[in-house]
Every structure is written in structure tokens, then in C-alpha cells.
Design an enzyme around this catalytic site. Structure first.
Site, PDB file in Angstrom:
ATOM      1  N   HIS A   1       0.847  -1.191   0.000  1.00  0.00           N
ATOM      2  CA  HIS A   1       0.000   0.000   0.000  1.00  0.00           C
ATOM      3  C   HIS A   1       0.883   1.243   0.000  1.00  0.00           C
ATOM      4  O   HIS A   1       1.753   1.389   0.873  1.00  0.00           O
ATOM      5  CB  HIS A   1      -0.898   0.026   1.233  1.00  0.00           C
ATOM      6  CG  HIS A   1      -1.992  -1.006   1.202  1.00  0.00           C
ATOM      7  ND1 HIS A   1      -2.324  -1.781   2.295  1.00  0.00           N
ATOM      8  CD2 HIS A   1      -2.833  -1.380   0.203  1.00  0.00           C
ATOM      9  CE1 HIS A   1      -3.327  -2.587   1.972  1.00  0.00           C
ATOM     10  NE2 HIS A   1      -3.648  -2.363   0.710  1.00  0.00           N
TER      11      HIS A   1
ATOM     12  N   TYR B   1       3.882   0.317   4.862  1.00  0.00           N
ATOM     13  CA  TYR B   1       4.485  -0.843   5.532  1.00  0.00           C
ATOM     14  C   TYR B   1       3.639  -2.115   5.456  1.00  0.00           C
ATOM     15  O   TYR B   1       3.499  -2.825   6.439  1.00  0.00           O
ATOM     16  CB  TYR B   1       4.803  -0.514   7.000  1.00  0.00           C
ATOM     17  CG  TYR B   1       5.314   0.873   7.240  1.00  0.00           C
ATOM     18  CD1 TYR B   1       6.464   1.336   6.595  1.00  0.00           C
ATOM     19  CD2 TYR B   1       4.652   1.751   8.090  1.00  0.00           C
ATOM     20  CE1 TYR B   1       6.943   2.621   6.810  1.00  0.00           C
ATOM     21  CE2 TYR B   1       5.118   3.042   8.314  1.00  0.00           C
ATOM     22  CZ  TYR B   1       6.263   3.472   7.657  1.00  0.00           C
ATOM     23  OH  TYR B   1       6.725   4.743   7.861  1.00  0.00           O
ATOM     24  N   HIS B   2       3.123  -2.430   4.267  1.00  0.00           N
ATOM     25  CA  HIS B   2       2.285  -3.617   4.108  1.00  0.00           C
ATOM     26  C   HIS B   2       2.766  -4.522   2.971  1.00  0.00           C
ATOM     27  O   HIS B   2       1.969  -4.903   2.110  1.00  0.00           O
ATOM     28  CB  HIS B   2       0.826  -3.209   3.834  1.00  0.00           C
ATOM     29  CG  HIS B   2       0.200  -2.389   4.912  1.00  0.00           C
ATOM     30  ND1 HIS B   2      -0.902  -1.577   4.701  1.00  0.00           N
ATOM     31  CD2 HIS B   2       0.524  -2.247   6.231  1.00  0.00           C
ATOM     32  CE1 HIS B   2      -1.230  -0.976   5.822  1.00  0.00           C
ATOM     33  NE2 HIS B   2      -0.380  -1.359   6.764  1.00  0.00           N
ATOM     34  N   PRO B   3       4.024  -4.935   2.923  1.00  0.00           N
ATOM     35  CA  PRO B   3       4.463  -5.814   1.831  1.00  0.00           C
ATOM     36  C   PRO B   3       3.836  -7.201   1.947  1.00  0.00           C
ATOM     37  O   PRO B   3       3.775  -7.781   3.038  1.00  0.00           O
ATOM     38  CB  PRO B   3       5.983  -5.869   2.017  1.00  0.00           C
ATOM     39  CG  PRO B   3       6.207  -5.584   3.467  1.00  0.00           C
ATOM     40  CD  PRO B   3       5.128  -4.612   3.854  1.00  0.00           C
TER      41      PRO B   3
END
Length: 531
Positions: free
Chosen positions: A292, A467-469
Site C-alpha cells: 500500500h 508498511y504492508h508488503p
């Protein structure tokens, strides 16, 4: 060193797995974590993410490559390197995602991953402090609280969004995510409730659970097509650790595919380039990376915000005293307080953008807040089409992999982020927030509201990860899938992956809650298969 199960990575999913697999006392379970114990006090203070992100003792401090979608910028990619993983350094926000996210996973052939299948696991995991509801759990280890920090500017934003015609939601984690309201957070009594606090703390004294910190996995060990253990550098010494039943990778969307590749599981041509013997040619390892991307409109305001409340040592001391005395005040604040799950186009059947409303502003967390009072209306696209890649820099786990996010690579993604920024700006035309705003700081008056090219270029110049890998070891049956619907690595016995990397498509919102659910579901499947 031999155990029944080895879990690699003590993050959001790994801690849940360690607790559930060791609960019956019959199985010897080893949990290997490259980082240390969660002793840093800033981990447990909610606002501590300002101190733990970018700190090499708690953060892997990865950096993505220069990205054309960001006008050539290379941005940091923080990931937790400590017990609890990223749940120990994140913004504490609890978002399950939309029911359609999981129904889509199931429609892709992943049986057992529909909303009706995963909802009981979300409920099992949580202790929800809010009102009882059929979709919420009350007896789980993960404490989930309602927002308890009242900020006038955040309330004004929510009320203004309602005035603009958007509906108010009291629980975006139910059947219908759409609406504006306040974030729920993984917090208990004013302190962070990480996966380590929720799952490891009550299980630490079990004699069959072995929590091994400073244990950096270096490569998987095989006997033919069966994974039998892992070589790990434990306190600086390489040792072989063996599993009698299974090895489970929970090292995250970066660590899990990297470990698979250095161990010989990945695209054969890419492995050969690093002199790695191929154990199984799986071209999807490291592909399908999704994240995101947040754009951060900022508005100066006459309302009191964190910016001015911490601008001298005496004010900071007062805030610290309030927290010490009552576990409240600004130090008990999640990274964002207000939220909105909205549609960029009314014709859509479900929300495709998310807002994070923050009563502070900064050019970057490391630089500290601005010298003026302001709030941030961060906006992101929930389900980006653009996908990136993770590849090896070398054959060693001690060299960071090459991260190429490939942001804003499709027209849909560009149009959606522009529309999200336009909505952020338009909401400020409504009361009560209109009267509290003195100036739009960013994008700023030099970029008109209808200047789509200018808005997009501003996003490319300033947007950053939230911070959503995910997605780099995706679940499925197609030729790019890495694991099947029971999270078993295709073509290898005794090896599963259970973390954010298995998502075939990113969930609609913050990813910590779904990853904990993945850990819960993986534990069920592992125990079923062992029975």
C-alpha cells in the site's frame, strides 16, 4: 538440536503458530527469531514506533530500489527484527479487511479461505473490548481496543466527512467496511499488544516451547525433496537445527522468499546466476509483491495538534508524566486515530481507498514533527494492480535482497491515488473542519484541485510505503503459485509458509490482523495433518 516443528520468524504469524502448536504439550516446538527479545521499553509504549522504526536493533532497515513510479526515489522499507516482528514496531492499527478479499482468495481455488472460513479465526484470535457483536471475539489472546484518545481535529474530520455525505461506521471490522470513524488498535491498558505479548508471553514457560533469539536462518536443509531443518547463525555460530515433522517459514514477505531462494527454491535461471543448486524450480518465489502506497496531504490548523504539544522539553516531560501516571495522553496514541474506507467512484461495489487521519504532521518520522500545528490526511489505494519483485543480491541471507516495489505502474493505480487526494482536499470544504484549517501545506495551493497531472507528480515525489508488503510466496495452483491452499510449498515435503507472503492479493487495509489470522489457520492445518 532437533524438534518436531521449527518456526522461522517470531512475527505476527510466527508467534501465533508457536503458541498453538505447543499448547497440547506433546510437540517440541522451536521458534527462531533473528532479532532479540522485546525488552526495549519503546516497543511497549504505543507511540514508540518513532523510536523503533529505523533502529537497527528492532528494524531490519531494508531499503527499496529506486522506483520509476516514485520519480526515481528509493524509500526505506521498515520490518520488525525482534520478538513480535512488525507487530512490535507498527502503528497498532487493527483492520481485518473486506469479506470479499477472502472470498476472492477462495474463488482462485484456495479452498477453505473464504470469509465464512476465516471469520472464526479472527474471532478466536481477538479479545475485543468493544460492544458484543456476532462478528467479534471476546476470549482471544490479542487485545483489540477502541480509540480512547480524543483529538478535536480528528473528530472534526470525521464529522466533516459525514457532512460531505459519507456514512459513519462504528465497526469497519464487521461485514461492511465502508464508512468513516475511528481506528481500532492492538492495545491493552495503554500499552502495545504485539503478537509476542499476546501469544508468547502466556506460553513462555512451556517446557516444550523453545524460543531462540539472535538466530538468523541461513539456509534450509534437505533430504531429497523433503525439508528436514535449517542452518541458522545462533549468537554468531552457524548450527544445524532439525525438524522431525515440519519447518514453517514465517519470516515475512521479504525474509521468507529470500530464504527459499538461497536454499534453492525459486526461478531456476535466477538461482543459477548466484551459483545456487536448484531444489525446486518455482518461478513465483519473490514475484507478485504488493504494498500500500500512501500519499500524505497536510493541512495547517488552529486546533491543537501533537506538533506544538511536544515542541519543548517541558511539554514532553508533562506528556511523559501523564503516561506514567495513567497510561493515557499522547504517548498512548496509535499512529492514526481517524479512518475512512471510501469509494473513489460511487459506481464501485466496495471501498477502494483508505484514510489515516493523524493529529500531527512531518516530512518524515525521523525528522520529527513540523514547527506549526497541522494534521495529516493520509490516503492509499486498497487493492493496487501494480506488483513488484524481490530478488537476491547474493546467495547469502546476510545480504539484503533487491526490493523493487514498482509503485503506480498502471493507469488504474494512478487514477485512484489522484482521486483519493482530491477527496482528501474536498472534505476540507465542509464544517466543522473547514473553520479549523488555515492553509493547505501539501500538495499546496500551487497544484490545483483539477490538475490531475500535477497531483500525480506530487504523489510520485512524496508518497511512501505504509508498511504492508505481501504476496511474494503466493497461495494457489497456477504456475506462479508457491504454496497450496494448506500453505505447503509446491514440490517439497515438510515445508510450509505462513505469513503475509502467501496472500494472492493484498487485503483491503492494514495487514497485521490478517497475518495473525494466517498463523491461526496454519496451526489448525498443521495439527490436522499430523493427526
Amino acid at each position: 538440536m532437533k524438534f518436531d516443528y521449527i518456526i522461522i520468524g517470531a512475527g505476527s504469524a510466527g508467534c501465533a503458530l508457536a503458541n498453538r502448536l505447543s499448547a497440547d504439550g506433546r510437540s517440541q516446538v522451536a521458534l527462531l527469531e533473528a532479532g532479540g527479545r522485546d525488552l526495549n521499553p519503546w516497543i511497549h509504549i504505543p507511540v514508540g514506533y518513532f523510536k523503533t522504526m529505523g533502529n537497527s536493533s528492532t528494524d531490519w532497515c531494508y531499503n527499496a530500489e529506486a522506483d520509476a513510479g516514485l520519480n526515481g526515489r528509493a524509500i526505506p522499507w521498515p520490518r520488525g527484527k525482534v520478538l513480535g516482528g512488525s507487530s512490535s514496531i507498527n502503528g497498532l492499527l487493527y483492520v481485518r479487511g473486506q469479506p470479499d478479499d477472502f472470498n476472492h482468495w477462495q474463488q482462485l481455488g484456495n479452498k477453505g479461505w473464504g470469509w465464512k472460513d476465516v471469520l472464526p479465526l479472527f474471532k478466536r484470535a481477538e479479545h475485543w473490548e468493544g460492544a458484543e457483536a456476532p462478528e467479534r471475539g471476546k476470549n482471544g489472546p490479542l487485545n483489540v481496543s477502541e480509540n480512547k484518545v480524543d483529538r478535536d481535529i480528528v473528530t472534526a474530520w470525521v464529522d466533516s466527512a459525514v457532512a460531505a455525505g459519507y456514512k459513519r461506521t462504528l465497526d469497519y471490522n464487521g461485514e461492511d467496511q465502508e464508512g468513516v470513524g475511528y481506528f481500532q488498535m492492538t492495545m491493552k491498558n495503554g500499552q502495545r499488544c504485539s503478537s509476542a505479548v499476546a501469544y508468547l508471553k502466556p506460553a513462555r514457560r512451556r517446557k516444550n516451547l523453545h524460543i531462540i533469539t539472535h538466530a538468523h536462518a541461513e539456509k534450509l536443509l534437505f533430504k531429497g525433496k523433503s525439508c528436514v531443518g535449517v542452518q541458522a547463525r545462533i549468537n554468531g555460530i552457524s548450527q544445524d537445527v532439525y525438524a522431525g515433522r515440519e519447518v514453517i517459514l514465517s519470516a515475512g514477505a521479504i525474509g521468507s522468499p529470500q530464504l527459499l531462494m538461497v536454499s534453492g527454491i525459486g526461478a531456476a535461471s535466477e538461482l543459477a546466476a548466484h551459483g545456487i543448486e536448484v531444489k525446486n524450480d518455482l518461478p513465483g518465489v519473490g514475484k507478485n509483491m504488493q504494498d500500500h502506497l500512501q500519499a500524505r496531504p497536510i493541512f495547517k490548523t488552529t486546533a491543537s495538534t501533537i506538533n506544538l504539544e511536544i515542541n519543548n522539553i517541558f511539554k514532553r516531560m508533562r506528556i511523559a508524566l501523564i503516561y506514567a501516571a495513567s497510561r493515557s495522553g499522547p504517548m498512548a496514541m496509535a499512529v492514526s486515530l481517524g479512518t475512512g474506507f471510501l469509494k473513489s467512484d460511487p459506481a464501485l461495489d466496495r471501498p477502494d481507498i483508505q484514510f489515516h487521519i493523524q493529529p500531527f504532521s512531518a516530512d518524515s518520522p525521523s525528522k520529527g514533527p513540523h514547527a506549526f500545528s497541522a494534521f495529516t490526511a493520509s490516503v492509499l489505494q486498497l487493492r493496487p494492480e501494480s506488483t513488484g519483485t524481490l530478488s537476491l543480491r547474493s546467495a547469502s541471507m546476510h545480504d539484503d535482497p533487491v526490493i523493487r516495489p514498482n509503485y503506480l505502474a498502471t493507469q488504474t493505480d494512478c487514477d485512484t491515488i489522484v482521486r483519493g487526494i482530491q477527496i482528501a482536499r474536498s472534505l476540507c470544504d465542509y464544517e466543522p473542519i473547514k473553520s479549523l484549517i488555515t492553509e493547505e501545506y501539501a500538495p499546496g495551493k500551487n497544484i490545483g484541485r483539477d490538475d490531475t497531472d500535477g497531483i500525480l507528480n506530487w504523489a510520485r515525489d512524496t508518497a511512501t510505503t505504509i508498511y504492508h508488503p505481501t504476496g511474494t510466496c503466493k497461495m494457489g495452483q497456477d504456475n506462479m503459485a508457491v504454496v497450496d491452499e494448506r500453505l505447503r510449498v509446491h514440490g517439497i515435503q515438510g515445508l510450509r509458509v505462513a505469513d503475509a507472503s502467501i496472500m494472492p492479493f493484498i487485503t483491503s487495509g492494514n495487514t497485521n490482523a490478517p497475518v495473525i489470522m494466517i498463523g491461526e489457520k496454519a496451526s489448525d492445518m498443521i495439527m490436522e495433518d499430523a493427526a
